[in-house]
Design a protein around this motif. Structure first.
Motif, PDB file in Angstrom:
ATOM      1  N   GLY A  12     -68.121  -0.625  -9.251  1.00 30.74           N
ATOM      2  CA  GLY A  12     -68.093   0.628  -8.483  1.00 30.74           C
ATOM      3  C   GLY A  12     -68.284   0.287  -7.014  1.00 30.74           C
ATOM      4  N   ARG A  13     -68.988   1.181  -6.308  1.00 31.08           N
ATOM      5  CA  ARG A  13     -69.152   0.989  -4.854  1.00 31.08           C
ATOM      6  C   ARG A  13     -69.779  -0.368  -4.533  1.00 31.08           C
ATOM      7  NH1 ARG A  13     -72.534   5.995  -2.696  1.00 31.08           N
ATOM      8  NH2 ARG A  13     -73.897   5.256  -4.355  1.00 31.08           N
ATOM      9  N   ILE A  14     -70.932  -0.635  -5.167  1.00 31.57           N
ATOM     10  CA  ILE A  14     -71.697  -1.816  -4.758  1.00 31.57           C
ATOM     11  C   ILE A  14     -71.160  -3.085  -5.427  1.00 31.57           C
ATOM     12  CG2 ILE A  14     -73.589  -1.779  -6.467  1.00 31.57           C
ATOM     13  CD1 ILE A  14     -74.119  -1.989  -2.717  1.00 31.57           C
ATOM     14  N   ASP A  35     -66.050  -3.536 -16.402  1.00 33.89           N
ATOM     15  CA  ASP A  35     -66.352  -2.153 -16.029  1.00 33.89           C
ATOM     16  C   ASP A  35     -65.875  -1.250 -17.150  1.00 33.89           C
ATOM     17  OD1 ASP A  35     -66.990  -0.565 -13.139  1.00 33.89           O
ATOM     18  OD2 ASP A  35     -66.008   0.602 -14.716  1.00 33.89           O
ATOM     19  N   PHE A  37     -64.702   1.520 -16.998  1.00 34.20           N
ATOM     20  CA  PHE A  37     -63.456   2.214 -16.656  1.00 34.20           C
ATOM     21  C   PHE A  37     -62.382   1.248 -16.157  1.00 34.20           C
ATOM     22  CE2 PHE A  37     -66.745   5.475 -16.494  1.00 34.20           C
ATOM     23  CZ  PHE A  37     -66.195   6.370 -17.404  1.00 34.20           C
ATOM     24  N   CYS A  73     -74.289  -4.578 -11.503  1.00 42.02           N
ATOM     25  CA  CYS A  73     -74.023  -3.558 -10.483  1.00 42.02           C
ATOM     26  C   CYS A  73     -73.600  -2.253 -11.149  1.00 42.02           C
ATOM     27  CB  CYS A  73     -72.909  -4.015  -9.550  1.00 42.02           C
ATOM     28  SG  CYS A  73     -73.195  -5.640  -8.859  1.00 42.02           S
ATOM     29  N   SER A  74     -73.929  -2.111 -12.427  1.00 48.47           N
ATOM     30  CA  SER A  74     -73.611  -0.890 -13.166  1.00 48.47           C
ATOM     31  C   SER A  74     -74.717   0.135 -12.914  1.00 48.47           C
ATOM     32  CB  SER A  74     -73.495  -1.224 -14.654  1.00 48.47           C
ATOM     33  OG  SER A  74     -74.514  -2.121 -15.026  1.00 48.47           O
ATOM     34  N   THR A  76     -77.970   2.512 -13.096  1.00 46.39           N
ATOM     35  CA  THR A  76     -79.344   2.024 -13.270  1.00 46.39           C
ATOM     36  C   THR A  76     -79.773   2.000 -14.741  1.00 46.39           C
ATOM     37  OG1 THR A  76     -79.852   2.784 -11.048  1.00 46.39           O
ATOM     38  CG2 THR A  76     -81.725   2.447 -12.521  1.00 46.39           C
ATOM     39  N   HIS A  79     -79.387  -1.328 -16.571  1.00 46.73           N
ATOM     40  CA  HIS A  79     -79.904  -2.599 -16.039  1.00 46.73           C
ATOM     41  C   HIS A  79     -80.780  -3.365 -17.037  1.00 46.73           C
ATOM     42  CE1 HIS A  79     -79.411  -1.183 -11.548  1.00 46.73           C
ATOM     43  NE2 HIS A  79     -78.273  -1.222 -12.216  1.00 46.73           N
ATOM     44  N   GLU A  96     -78.971  -5.007  -9.213  1.00 39.48           N
ATOM     45  CA  GLU A  96     -79.128  -3.970  -8.198  1.00 39.48           C
ATOM     46  C   GLU A  96     -80.438  -3.203  -8.407  1.00 39.48           C
ATOM     47  OE1 GLU A  96     -78.480  -2.953  -5.452  1.00 39.48           O
ATOM     48  OE2 GLU A  96     -76.851  -4.315  -5.013  1.00 39.48           O
ATOM     49  N   LYS A  97     -80.905  -2.574  -7.370  1.00 38.98           N
ATOM     50  CA  LYS A  97     -82.127  -1.770  -7.417  1.00 38.98           C
ATOM     51  C   LYS A  97     -81.832  -0.409  -7.983  1.00 38.98           C
ATOM     52  CE  LYS A  97     -81.779   1.459  -5.055  1.00 38.98           C
ATOM     53  NZ  LYS A  97     -80.776   2.561  -4.983  1.00 38.98           N
ATOM     54  N   GLY A 123     -81.740  -6.365  -5.746  1.00 38.94           N
ATOM     55  CA  GLY A 123     -80.915  -6.000  -4.586  1.00 38.94           C
ATOM     56  C   GLY A 123     -81.602  -5.184  -3.502  1.00 38.94           C
ATOM     57  N   ASN A 125     -81.498  -5.147  -0.282  1.00 39.53           N
ATOM     58  CA  ASN A 125     -80.675  -5.710   0.787  1.00 39.53           C
ATOM     59  C   ASN A 125     -81.278  -5.563   2.177  1.00 39.53           C
ATOM     60  OD1 ASN A 125     -79.936  -2.911  -0.102  1.00 39.53           O
ATOM     61  ND2 ASN A 125     -78.959  -2.928   1.902  1.00 39.53           N
ATOM     62  N   TYR A 287     -75.762  -7.235   2.843  1.00 35.59           N
ATOM     63  CA  TYR A 287     -75.234  -7.479   1.496  1.00 35.59           C
ATOM     64  C   TYR A 287     -74.661  -8.895   1.407  1.00 35.59           C
ATOM     65  CZ  TYR A 287     -75.575  -2.421   0.673  1.00 35.59           C
ATOM     66  OH  TYR A 287     -76.036  -1.140   0.530  1.00 35.59           O
TER      67      TYR A 287
HETATM   68  N1  NAD Z   1     -78.700  -1.891  -2.745  1.00 31.20           N
HETATM   69  C1  NAD Z   1     -78.038  -0.840  -2.335  1.00 31.20           C
HETATM   70  O1  NAD Z   1     -77.964  -0.544  -1.154  1.00 31.20           O
HETATM   71  C2  NAD Z   1     -77.310   0.008  -3.339  1.00 31.20           C
HETATM   72  C3  NAD Z   1     -76.327   0.902  -2.905  1.00 31.20           C
HETATM   73  C4  NAD Z   1     -75.654   1.659  -3.855  1.00 31.20           C
HETATM   74  C5  NAD Z   1     -75.970   1.545  -5.196  1.00 31.20           C
HETATM   75  N2  NAD Z   1     -76.959   0.680  -5.576  1.00 31.20           N
HETATM   76  C6  NAD Z   1     -77.301   0.535  -7.009  1.00 31.20           C
HETATM   77  O2  NAD Z   1     -76.203  -0.092  -7.653  1.00 31.20           O
HETATM   78  C7  NAD Z   1     -75.989   0.467  -8.951  1.00 31.20           C
HETATM   79  C8  NAD Z   1     -74.562   1.009  -9.027  1.00 31.20           C
HETATM   80  O3  NAD Z   1     -74.387   1.993  -8.033  1.00 31.20           O
HETATM   81  P1  NAD Z   1     -72.924   2.370  -7.445  1.00 31.20           P
HETATM   82  O4  NAD Z   1     -73.176   3.295  -6.331  1.00 31.20           O
HETATM   83  O5  NAD Z   1     -72.092   1.161  -7.221  1.00 31.20           O
HETATM   84  O6  NAD Z   1     -72.366   3.192  -8.700  1.00 31.20           O
HETATM   85  P2  NAD Z   1     -70.852   3.468  -9.105  1.00 31.20           P
HETATM   86  O7  NAD Z   1     -70.897   4.650 -10.008  1.00 31.20           O
HETATM   87  O8  NAD Z   1     -69.959   3.490  -7.913  1.00 31.20           O
HETATM   88  O9  NAD Z   1     -70.457   2.158  -9.960  1.00 31.20           O
HETATM   89  C9  NAD Z   1     -71.039   1.823 -11.180  1.00 31.20           C
HETATM   90  C10 NAD Z   1     -69.946   1.214 -12.033  1.00 31.20           C
HETATM   91  O10 NAD Z   1     -70.561   0.655 -13.189  1.00 31.20           O
HETATM   92  C11 NAD Z   1     -69.703   0.890 -14.305  1.00 31.20           C
HETATM   93  N3  NAD Z   1     -70.503   0.763 -15.511  1.00 31.20           N
HETATM   94  C12 NAD Z   1     -71.454   1.617 -16.005  1.00 31.20           C
HETATM   95  N4  NAD Z   1     -71.984   1.118 -17.131  1.00 31.20           N
HETATM   96  C13 NAD Z   1     -71.389  -0.079 -17.358  1.00 31.20           C
HETATM   97  C14 NAD Z   1     -71.517  -1.068 -18.366  1.00 31.20           C
HETATM   98  N5  NAD Z   1     -72.384  -0.934 -19.384  1.00 31.20           N
HETATM   99  N6  NAD Z   1     -70.731  -2.170 -18.291  1.00 31.20           N
HETATM  100  C15 NAD Z   1     -69.869  -2.312 -17.274  1.00 31.20           C
HETATM  101  N7  NAD Z   1     -69.686  -1.401 -16.294  1.00 31.20           N
HETATM  102  C16 NAD Z   1     -70.436  -0.306 -16.337  1.00 31.20           C
HETATM  103  C17 NAD Z   1     -69.113   2.259 -14.049  1.00 31.20           C
HETATM  104  O11 NAD Z   1     -67.909   2.431 -14.745  1.00 31.20           O
HETATM  105  C18 NAD Z   1     -68.913   2.234 -12.524  1.00 31.20           C
HETATM  106  O12 NAD Z   1     -67.618   1.790 -12.168  1.00 31.20           O
HETATM  107  C19 NAD Z   1     -77.092   1.524  -9.138  1.00 31.20           C
HETATM  108  O13 NAD Z   1     -78.161   0.941  -9.821  1.00 31.20           O
HETATM  109  C20 NAD Z   1     -77.505   1.869  -7.713  1.00 31.20           C
HETATM  110  O14 NAD Z   1     -78.868   2.292  -7.609  1.00 31.20           O
HETATM  111  C21 NAD Z   1     -77.614  -0.090  -4.681  1.00 31.20           C
END
Ligand code: NAD
Length: 345
Positions: A12-14, A35, A37, A73-74, A76, A79, A96-97, A123, A125, A287
């Motif tokens: 996803g994003r991170i 992932d 999806f 990075c999935s 929370t 984790h 990730e946190k 994480g 960061n 990051y």
């Molecule tokens: N350190 C930071 O600054 C920071 C910033 C954003 C998010 N985060 C953390 O990162 C994590 C993800 O956040 P995000 O914003 O990227 O979320 P997101 O929804 O954009 O991405 C998460 C991805 O994980 C996938 N996913 C979920 N369960 C899965 C599994 N069992 N196996 C494989 N893929 C799976 C989802 O399909 C999705 O594409 C969270 O824990 C969030 O707290 C940290």
């Protein structure tokens, strides 16, 4: 230095940010991504980066014989099980946190990591941010004497969507957790007491989700110093991330980062552009550095810069803040177990 093979769980994003940073590292190779999806869009994304394996199954990465480490990075809630599985499979882990929203589950994950003897980096960061790192260096070298007050301002440019709010774990666990880690990092001391006040001033949707959008949190550290954190889910002028440490010989502060330093002065007033938009922009360098230091610590056999214990301590402060807000009183960190058992009965 041998090339380390990495699998990314959750693109996803991170996850995408970490993948791109690792792809730039001369001694890391992203060999697989999983992932839930995984579809044509992610296939194109992976192909453009030469990532050979894209799968929906995290187990394909965790049990992949060539993979040395996984980046979790999935979302929370995944984790803890993923950390346990990866540790049992002997993989090093960047997670990730937060590790989880329940400290017993985080403790279980840390136990699995200890038993397996693998490395776990969390994480947080912001410790790697070029401004905050400099503040820390001045605190450590004694430039400002003995720290007395740590002040952290942490305000988002706009609130997250409702679906995110509902599953985020709340402002203390989701947003302020970074600030709790920063408070420990900058003070060099453990938090022993928390008083948290908060409310809904930005958007009633937070109340509908049982959350708050604005908070002021005061901390007391074991070394006698104090901390003040203020959080808002919406700052009209953009992402506001500032810190100050005040001590016996002076103070050191870090202001916001801006996309440019142009200042326009006219008859109407003096203005500049807003700070860098949000975390992906503001912490891009952080990051990259946290991923690089994780790889370096694997390659050199040195400790990771932010470990599972750091993850756990920040979660304990977040939990104390939740209780303090609920009870409207100061909560000591060593009261948490008792408060939780009262709740269970
Ligand atoms: N350190 C930071 O600054 C920071 C910033 C954003 C998010 N985060 C953390 O990162 C994590 C993800 O956040 P995000 O914003 O990227 O979320 P997101 O929804 O954009 O991405 C998460 C991805 O994980 C996938 N996913 C979920 N369960 C899965 C599994 N069992 N196996 C494989 N893929 C799976 C989802 O399909 C999705 O594409 C969270 O824990 C969030 O707290 C940290």
């Amino acid at each position: 230095m041998a090339t380390l093979k990495i699998g990314i769980i959750g693109a996803g994003r991170i996850g995408k940010i970490h993948a791109d940073n690792l792809l730039r590292h001369p001694n890391a190779e992203v060999v697989a991504v999983s992932d839930l999806f995984a579809g044509p869009e992610l296939e194109a994304w992976a192909a453009a980066r030469g990532i050979g394996l894209l799968t929906k199954e995290s187990a394909d990465l965790i049990h992949h014989p060539d993979i040395d480490a996984v980046f979790i990075c999935s979302s929370t809630d995944t984790h803890v099980p993923l950390i346990k599985q990866a540790a049992q499979a002997g993989k090093h882990i960047f997670c990730e946190k937060p590790i989880s929203m329940e400290i017993e589950r985080t403790e279980e994950a840390l136990e699995a990591v200890r038993k397996a003897g693998v490395k776990l980096q969390v994480g947080f960061n912001r410790r790697f941010d070029h401004n905050f790192k400099r503040v820390k260096e001045h605190v450590e070298s004694g430039t400002i004497g003995v720290p007395h007050i740590v002040k952290i301002t942490s305000r988002d440019p706009s609130p997250p969507p409702e679906a995110y709010i509902r599953t985020s774990g709340g402002l203390f666990m989701d947003m302020a957790i970074h600030d709790f880690d920063m408070a420990r990092f900058l003070s060099g001391s453990e938090v022993v007491e928390v008083f948290a006040q908060g409310g809904v001033l930005v958007d009633p949707v937070f109340a509908e989700c049982g959350d708050i959008d604005t908070a002021v949190i005061t901390l007391k550290f074991a070394n006698g110093a104090f901390g003040v954190i203020d959080n808002s889910r919406k700052a009209a002028y953009g992402y506001d991330q500032r810190v100050e440490v005040f001590g016996s010989k002076g103070a050191v502060a870090a202001a916001n980062d801006f996309p440019n330093s142009a200042v326009v002065s006219t008859e109407a007033g003096i203005s500049s552009d807003k700070p860098l938009h949000f975390f992906l922009e503001r912490y891009a360098q952080a990051y990259e550095d946290e991923a690089r230091q994780f790889i370096d610590s694997l390659a050199n056999g040195t400790p990771v810069p932010v470990d599972g214990e750091d993850g756990l301590q920040a979660e304990r402060i977040a939990l104390a803040a939740k209780w303090s807000f609920r009870l409207n009183r100061v909560v000591k960190l060593d009261e948490i177990a008792e408060l939780r058992s009262l709740q269970a009965n």
